[in-house]
Write a protein that holds these residues in place. Structure first.
Motif, PDB file in Angstrom:
ATOM      1  N   ALA A 149      -1.499  -5.440   6.111  1.00 10.62           N
ATOM      2  CA  ALA A 149      -2.932  -5.781   6.175  1.00 10.62           C
ATOM      3  C   ALA A 149      -3.638  -5.408   4.868  1.00 10.62           C
ATOM      4  O   ALA A 149      -4.425  -6.198   4.330  1.00 10.62           O
ATOM      5  CB  ALA A 149      -3.591  -5.075   7.357  1.00 10.62           C
ATOM      6  N   SER A 150      -3.347  -4.215   4.342  1.00 10.85           N
ATOM      7  CA  SER A 150      -4.026  -3.800   3.109  1.00 10.85           C
ATOM      8  C   SER A 150      -3.628  -4.713   1.959  1.00 10.85           C
ATOM      9  O   SER A 150      -4.481  -5.140   1.172  1.00 10.85           O
ATOM     10  CB  SER A 150      -3.670  -2.354   2.761  1.00 10.85           C
ATOM     11  OG  SER A 150      -4.127  -1.512   3.780  1.00 10.85           O
ATOM     12  N   THR A 151      -2.342  -5.038   1.873  1.00 15.70           N
ATOM     13  CA  THR A 151      -1.874  -5.917   0.794  1.00 15.70           C
ATOM     14  C   THR A 151      -2.643  -7.247   0.840  1.00 15.70           C
ATOM     15  O   THR A 151      -3.055  -7.773  -0.193  1.00 15.70           O
ATOM     16  CB  THR A 151      -0.355  -6.182   0.968  1.00 15.70           C
ATOM     17  OG1 THR A 151       0.294  -4.911   1.055  1.00 15.70           O
ATOM     18  CG2 THR A 151       0.206  -6.974  -0.163  1.00 15.70           C
ATOM     19  N   MET A 173     -11.324   1.500   4.238  1.00 13.75           N
ATOM     20  CA  MET A 173     -11.706   2.478   5.268  1.00 13.75           C
ATOM     21  C   MET A 173     -10.523   3.341   5.717  1.00 13.75           C
ATOM     22  O   MET A 173     -10.672   4.148   6.621  1.00 13.75           O
ATOM     23  CB  MET A 173     -12.344   1.765   6.470  1.00 13.75           C
ATOM     24  CG  MET A 173     -13.776   1.298   6.229  1.00 13.75           C
ATOM     25  SD  MET A 173     -14.925   2.619   5.753  1.00 13.75           S
ATOM     26  CE  MET A 173     -14.874   3.678   7.191  1.00 13.75           C
ATOM     27  N   ASP A 174      -9.371   3.161   5.073  1.00 16.74           N
ATOM     28  CA  ASP A 174      -8.266   4.101   5.299  1.00 16.74           C
ATOM     29  C   ASP A 174      -8.571   5.287   4.374  1.00 16.74           C
ATOM     30  O   ASP A 174      -8.056   5.397   3.256  1.00 16.74           O
ATOM     31  CB  ASP A 174      -6.937   3.419   4.938  1.00 16.74           C
ATOM     32  CG  ASP A 174      -5.751   4.258   5.381  1.00 16.74           C
ATOM     33  OD1 ASP A 174      -5.946   5.444   5.691  1.00 16.74           O
ATOM     34  OD2 ASP A 174      -4.632   3.720   5.406  1.00 16.74           O
ATOM     35  N   LEU A 175      -9.448   6.164   4.875  1.00 16.21           N
ATOM     36  CA  LEU A 175     -10.100   7.129   3.986  1.00 16.21           C
ATOM     37  C   LEU A 175      -9.124   8.148   3.391  1.00 16.21           C
ATOM     38  O   LEU A 175      -9.312   8.595   2.268  1.00 16.21           O
ATOM     39  CB  LEU A 175     -11.234   7.842   4.739  1.00 16.21           C
ATOM     40  CG  LEU A 175     -12.327   6.903   5.271  1.00 16.21           C
ATOM     41  CD1 LEU A 175     -13.342   7.680   6.097  1.00 16.21           C
ATOM     42  CD2 LEU A 175     -13.031   6.153   4.143  1.00 16.21           C
ATOM     43  N   VAL A 254     -13.560  -5.469   4.035  1.00 15.61           N
ATOM     44  CA  VAL A 254     -13.294  -4.112   4.508  1.00 15.61           C
ATOM     45  C   VAL A 254     -11.877  -4.060   5.042  1.00 15.61           C
ATOM     46  O   VAL A 254     -11.498  -4.841   5.918  1.00 15.61           O
ATOM     47  CB  VAL A 254     -14.254  -3.691   5.657  1.00 15.61           C
ATOM     48  CG1 VAL A 254     -14.152  -2.194   5.893  1.00 15.61           C
ATOM     49  CG2 VAL A 254     -15.664  -4.062   5.343  1.00 15.61           C
ATOM     50  N   ASP A 255     -11.109  -3.142   4.488  1.00 14.73           N
ATOM     51  CA  ASP A 255      -9.762  -2.889   4.993  1.00 14.73           C
ATOM     52  C   ASP A 255      -9.914  -1.893   6.138  1.00 14.73           C
ATOM     53  O   ASP A 255     -10.236  -0.726   5.929  1.00 14.73           O
ATOM     54  CB  ASP A 255      -8.915  -2.319   3.840  1.00 14.73           C
ATOM     55  CG  ASP A 255      -7.473  -2.045   4.255  1.00 14.73           C
ATOM     56  OD1 ASP A 255      -7.170  -2.109   5.468  1.00 14.73           O
ATOM     57  OD2 ASP A 255      -6.664  -1.757   3.354  1.00 14.73           O
ATOM     58  N   VAL A 256      -9.733  -2.398   7.361  1.00 18.58           N
ATOM     59  CA  VAL A 256      -9.886  -1.537   8.544  1.00 18.58           C
ATOM     60  C   VAL A 256      -8.491  -1.077   8.956  1.00 18.58           C
ATOM     61  O   VAL A 256      -7.659  -1.900   9.364  1.00 18.58           O
ATOM     62  CB  VAL A 256     -10.554  -2.318   9.708  1.00 18.58           C
ATOM     63  CG1 VAL A 256     -10.755  -1.400  10.906  1.00 18.58           C
ATOM     64  CG2 VAL A 256     -11.885  -2.928   9.263  1.00 18.58           C
TER      65      VAL A 256
HETATM   66 MG   LIG Z   1      -3.330  -0.336   5.165  1.00 21.33          MG
END
Ligand SMILES: [Mg+2]
Ligand SMILES: Nc1ncnc2c1ncn2[C@@H]1O[C@H](COP(=O)(O)OP(=O)(O)OP(=O)(O)O)[C@@H](O)[C@H]1O
Length: 404
Positions: A149-151, A173-175, A254-256
């Motif tokens: 997902a982040s990629t 948001m992956d803090l 937003v990367d959730v």
């Molecule tokens: Mg990720």
């Protein structure tokens, strides 16, 4: 869909006033700031002389329609540019409607206004394709951890900024474990998560201090990779942060991360577009089913979650092909991205996006297409520029055309 607008209503008729007061109790308007006042158009003119203008103004007028234009001119003098105006008047006549709308007013409705009539008019105004372009908010999440997902969020942000030339903010948001900074070879000075320690202090200046990026077109909120607990993140603080980002860009991605909390649920529910990434295995299918049922039920038919199957060909032998997943979930994915470790790992290890690492790779088109499906209006680099559009013919922005 939930609106986030500031709306002022200036009424005369009791029914219009009751409709406006009932508006805030409707789910779609629960996040709007709605102020209802008596006194109609005349009161609005005195009010905005010393108050800021909301996104949308609804004014009821009980005067003569022949002189309505001069009263609207007086309002135009005191309202900030680019605001939308709905006029509610006593006369039910198409020529009056046409005349008022030709002045740049968003809509003309007949008094008194029912709740349904008011809700429909606001919906239309909010989706006015001629209106000033609002920043789109896209939330990207994975059905399970590690699906890519982040990629996908990173490469979409790249495509938006570099291929579509849109001012883009990528908020990770992956803090604690987020990789947006790493992926773009950026070194955030301060972890984005620190902003949520003191929600009262969050403003544009503070967020700008947390942002990193090669240029203005792509700014990143991420972590340098510090092991920190960020517990009790407040949903409203996240909402405020994202709203502020939306004031600074044309697209916020937003990367959730794969967590289920109040704030992650709210982001996935309220984003203009939510992209769900899944990999072809049974656990992903189960969790996608749950997420799609829940989110699509709340987001409504016009805002269904978009599904991307990543590493789509890894399960060929077990026969979990994209079409099997589509059939099982009853959805048509917007993209199926093959498992391609060489491309993804080479790019990641160089701190580059696929489009920077490989000058022409077919995935560049896939990511650009994914961004365009979110409804942003960019211009693809290299393509002929579209003819310049006329600015929104707002009553409050342009000289008034003379109407006979
Ligand atoms: Mg990720
Ligand atoms: N289509 C692909 N082919 C090969 N490798 C991929 C593909 N997509 C992503 N990857 C790789 O998979 C790994 C996990 O990706 P990523 O961190 O984007 O997943 P995620 O869903 O955000 O995970 P997390 O749950 O940890 O946030 C990375 O090493 C990435 O480079």
């Amino acid at each position: 869909m939930q609106h986030r607008l500031t709306i002022d209503v200036f009424c005369h008729a009791e029914q219009t006033s009751a409709s406006a007061k009932a508006l805030a109790e409707q789910r779609a308007f629960a996040r709007c700031k709605i102020a209802v006042r008596d006194g109609g158009l005349a009161r609005a003119v005195t009010h905005y002389a010393d108050h800021p203008s909301p996104h949308l103004i609804i004014v009821e007028d009980d005067g003569d329609t022949a002189t309505l234009q001069s009263r609207l001119d007086a309002l135009a003098q005191v309202v900030e540019p680019g605001r939308k105006l709905i006029v509610v008047g006593a006369v039910n006549d198409i020529s009056v409607y046409r005349r008022i709308v030709s002045l740049g007013v968003t809509d003309y409705l007949v008094s008194p206004l029912s709740l349904e009539g008011m809700m429909d008019a606001i919906e239309r105004a909010a989706h006015d394709p001629k209106g000033p372009e609002r920043c789109r908010l896209v939330a990207v999440t994975g059905a399970r951890g590690g699906v890519g997902a982040s990629t996908i969020a990173h490469n979409m942000a790249w495509a938006s900024a570099r291929r579509l030339n849109l001012k883009t903010i990528l908020a990770d948001m992956d803090l604690t474990f987020g990789t947006a900074g790493l992926a773009f070879n950026q070194d955030p000075r301060t972890a984005f998560g620190e902003a949520f320690n003191d929600p009262e202090r969050i403003d544009i200046t503070l967020l700008e201090r947390y942002m990193t990026g090669e240029d203005d077109n792509l700014q990143i909120l991420s972590t340098p990779g510090i092991l920190r607990h960020y517990e009790g993140i407040d949903e409203e603080a996240v909402e405020k942060t994202i709203d502020l980002c939306r004031q600074m860009a044309k697209l916020v991605i937003v990367d959730v991360p794969h967590v289920w909390t109040d704030w992650s649920e709210a982001l996935l529910m309220s984003a203009d577009e939510t992209v769900l990434v899944l990999a072809p295995d049974i656990a992903n299918i189960r969790d996608s089913r749950n997420l799609l049922d829940f989110l699509n039920g709340k987001r409504g038919d016009s805002k269904q979650v978009k599904v991307v199957i990543n590493k789509s060909d890894v399960a060929k032998r077990t026969r979990l092909l994209p079409k099997d997943i589509s059939n099982t979930l009853g959805i048509q994915p917007v993209a199926a991205i093959p498992f391609d470790p060489t491309t993804f790992i080479e790019a990641a290890n160089d701190g580059k996006m696929i489009g920077d690492r490989f000058k022409s790779h077919k995935l560049i088109g896939v990511f650009t297409d994914l961004v365009m499906r979110t409804g942003v209006r960019g211009s693809v680099k290299g393509a002929a520029k579209p003819a310049k559009k006329l600015a929104f013919p707002s009553l409050f922005r342009k000289p008034q055309p003379k109407v006979a």
